[in-house]
Design a protein around this motif. Structure first.
Motif, mmCIF file in Angstrom:
data_model
loop_
_atom_site.group_PDB
_atom_site.id
_atom_site.type_symbol
_atom_site.label_atom_id
_atom_site.label_comp_id
_atom_site.label_asym_id
_atom_site.label_seq_id
_atom_site.Cartn_x
_atom_site.Cartn_y
_atom_site.Cartn_z
ATOM 1 N N ASN A 1 0.848 -1.180 0.000
ATOM 2 C CA ASN A 1 0.000 0.000 0.000
ATOM 3 C C ASN A 1 0.890 1.239 0.000
ATOM 4 O O ASN A 1 1.456 1.615 1.024
ATOM 5 C CB ASN A 1 -0.930 0.007 1.216
ATOM 6 C CG ASN A 1 -2.080 -0.964 1.056
ATOM 7 O OD1 ASN A 1 -2.317 -1.495 -0.029
ATOM 8 N ND2 ASN A 1 -2.803 -1.216 2.128
ATOM 9 N N CYS A 2 1.033 1.846 -1.177
ATOM 10 C CA CYS A 2 1.835 3.060 -1.314
ATOM 11 C C CYS A 2 0.974 4.244 -0.881
ATOM 12 O O CYS A 2 -0.181 4.360 -1.292
ATOM 13 C CB CYS A 2 2.286 3.224 -2.760
ATOM 14 S SG CYS A 2 3.234 1.819 -3.392
ATOM 15 N N ARG A 3 1.539 5.128 -0.081
ATOM 16 C CA ARG A 3 0.744 6.187 0.534
ATOM 17 C C ARG A 3 0.259 7.222 -0.474
ATOM 18 O O ARG A 3 -0.681 7.960 -0.197
ATOM 19 C CB ARG A 3 1.554 6.875 1.642
ATOM 20 C CG ARG A 3 2.168 5.964 2.680
ATOM 21 C CD ARG A 3 1.216 4.919 3.226
ATOM 22 N NE ARG A 3 0.085 5.473 3.959
ATOM 23 C CZ ARG A 3 -0.855 4.744 4.546
ATOM 24 N NH1 ARG A 3 -0.794 3.417 4.482
ATOM 25 N NH2 ARG A 3 -1.847 5.313 5.181
ATOM 26 N N TYR A 4 0.858 7.285 -1.650
ATOM 27 C CA TYR A 4 0.480 8.254 -2.678
ATOM 28 C C TYR A 4 -0.500 7.659 -3.696
ATOM 29 O O TYR A 4 -0.838 8.303 -4.689
ATOM 30 C CB TYR A 4 1.733 8.731 -3.431
ATOM 31 C CG TYR A 4 2.524 7.573 -3.995
ATOM 32 C CD1 TYR A 4 2.219 7.025 -5.230
ATOM 33 C CD2 TYR A 4 3.551 6.998 -3.251
ATOM 34 C CE1 TYR A 4 2.915 5.938 -5.721
ATOM 35 C CE2 TYR A 4 4.260 5.916 -3.739
ATOM 36 C CZ TYR A 4 3.940 5.393 -4.961
ATOM 37 O OH TYR A 4 4.613 4.304 -5.438
ATOM 38 N N CYS A 5 -0.971 6.438 -3.471
ATOM 39 C CA CYS A 5 -1.763 5.703 -4.464
ATOM 40 C C CYS A 5 -2.978 6.504 -4.937
ATOM 41 O O CYS A 5 -3.789 6.955 -4.125
ATOM 42 C CB CYS A 5 -2.229 4.372 -3.867
ATOM 43 S SG CYS A 5 -3.269 3.400 -4.981
ATOM 44 N N PHE A 6 -3.130 6.648 -6.247
ATOM 45 C CA PHE A 6 -4.234 7.445 -6.771
ATOM 46 C C PHE A 6 -5.560 6.694 -6.709
ATOM 47 O O PHE A 6 -6.619 7.287 -6.928
ATOM 48 C CB PHE A 6 -3.950 7.916 -8.211
ATOM 49 C CG PHE A 6 -4.082 6.848 -9.272
ATOM 50 C CD1 PHE A 6 -5.259 6.704 -9.979
ATOM 51 C CD2 PHE A 6 -3.018 6.013 -9.577
ATOM 52 C CE1 PHE A 6 -5.388 5.733 -10.966
ATOM 53 C CE2 PHE A 6 -3.135 5.044 -10.567
ATOM 54 C CZ PHE A 6 -4.320 4.905 -11.263
ATOM 55 N N ARG A 7 -5.524 5.393 -6.395
ATOM 56 C CA ARG A 7 -6.767 4.648 -6.223
ATOM 57 C C ARG A 7 -6.962 4.217 -4.766
ATOM 58 O O ARG A 7 -7.663 3.249 -4.495
ATOM 59 C CB ARG A 7 -6.802 3.418 -7.145
ATOM 60 C CG ARG A 7 -6.981 3.750 -8.614
ATOM 61 C CD ARG A 7 -7.526 2.554 -9.410
ATOM 62 N NE ARG A 7 -7.614 2.901 -10.819
ATOM 63 C CZ ARG A 7 -6.898 2.347 -11.797
ATOM 64 N NH1 ARG A 7 -6.032 1.391 -11.497
ATOM 65 N NH2 ARG A 7 -7.030 2.727 -13.046
#
Length: 335
Positions: free
Chosen positions: A120-126
């Motif tokens: 889970n990348c904190r910048y994820c656009f979804r």
């Protein structure tokens, strides 16, 4: 060396089971104490942490500013309201003609093939995407096939998510076999971060369905920093290419992580050395929770202009942004 990886080969799903899910566990593995632990209770409630140990093993022990760590460590700064940042920055909700399909561009369609990721990348656009409303049951893939058949201009299918490689290979091979039957299709593109965070995901079963596909398979990996690329990944990329896949990379410009000339040059050099061609470098999609990672477009253009002075053209990713309503990605020239 971070003492967290088993040296014995494991199945990639085992790494998901043992992935790190709390900030305290992550920092303990990295030899960092509580003073390096940002307040994260609210951020964790909104978007859980999930980091596989093979990815953590590439972080620098004792470095609280490690660029891989900063991509995945929850921080309550994410909860600060910021004007212009939304839960659907690409307006995908208005380009979803049916469940799990996003059709924004004329000749290609994107399928939300899975609703989860390995990290889970904190910048994820979804990070706010309603995956629960877009889960495709096996029989619902019929609707995907029918939609493509009804739109003969579509010649490329993009599997995205989440991460499409979270699906079992037995299921993926069935879906791809059905796509292979559609004469209008030329290419199958797979957007994935999984081989970067768990290289063992590139296994014999995956390589077999890649090799068997009649479509041109393009594996678009997602790496943002050169430290994410190592010899294990290079070995897996070689296997993908031997199976017939084209392997590209797309990344995101992230403030404090890869927004320097040195970081961008090192990323392109390491990608190419591992057999991966730099493809896109996106400016941040204005996702709610990600504003602290953002840099302006003109700053990004000036940065990439300096990068272009140090790299040959074939190692320069295109600086791009997806703007809702535009017929294609918007490309920005380096300054």
């Amino acid at each position: 060396m971070i003492p967290i990886q088993n040296t014995e080969p494991t199945h990639w799903t085992d790494e998901l089971v043992h992935a790190v899910k709390t900030p305290s566990e992550l920092l303990t593995l990295l030899g960092l104490d509580d003073r390096h632990l940002p307040s994260s209770q609210n951020a964790m409630s909104a978007f859980k942490m999930l980091i596989p140990r093979p990815f953590i093993a590439r972080m620098e022990y004792g470095n609280a500013e490690d660029p891989l760590l900063r991509q995945v460590l929850a921080d309550d700064i994410e909860m600060q309201p910021n004007a212009g940042y939304s839960q659907d920055p690409l307006d995908e909700g208005n380009h979803t003609p049916q469940k799990a399909l996003v059709h924004k561009y004329e000749r290609r369609v994107l399928v939300i093939a899975a609703g989860s990721c390995a990290v889970n990348c904190r910048y994820c656009f979804r990070r706010h995407f309603p995956y629960s409303d877009n889960q495709l049951a096996q029989q619902e893939w019929d609707s995907v096939i029918h939609y493509i058949e009804a739109n003969p201009s579509i010649n490329e299918v993009i599997l995205s998510g989440g991460d499409p490689l979270m699906l079992k290979d037995s299921l993926l091979s069935k879906h791809i076999a059905r796509l292979n039957t559609l004469p209008q299709l030329k290419r199958l593109r797979i957007h994935t971060r999984l081989p970067i965070v768990i290289p063992e995901r590139i296994n014999a079963e995956l390589l077999q369905w890649v090799e068997d596909s009649k479509l041109d398979v393009i594996m678009v990996l997602h790496s943002n920093h050169g430290n994410e690329i190592d010899n294990i990944i290079a070995k897996k990329v070689l296997q993908l290419k031997q199976a017939g896949a084209t392997v590209l990379n797309q990344g995101v410009l992230l403030k404090g992580i890869n927004d320097t000339v040195e970081a961008q040059v090192a990323l392109s050099e390491r990608l190419f050395a591992a057999g991966i061609l730099p493809y896109y470098m996106f400016t941040l999609d204005p996702i709610e929770g990600g504003a602290h990672f953002d840099i302006s477009i003109d700053t990004a253009q000036r940065l990439m202009g300096q990068v272009a002075q140090k790299l040959p053209g074939y190692l320069m990713p295109r600086l791009a942004k997806e703007i809702p309503g535009e017929p294609a990605k918007t490309i920005f020239a380096p300054l």
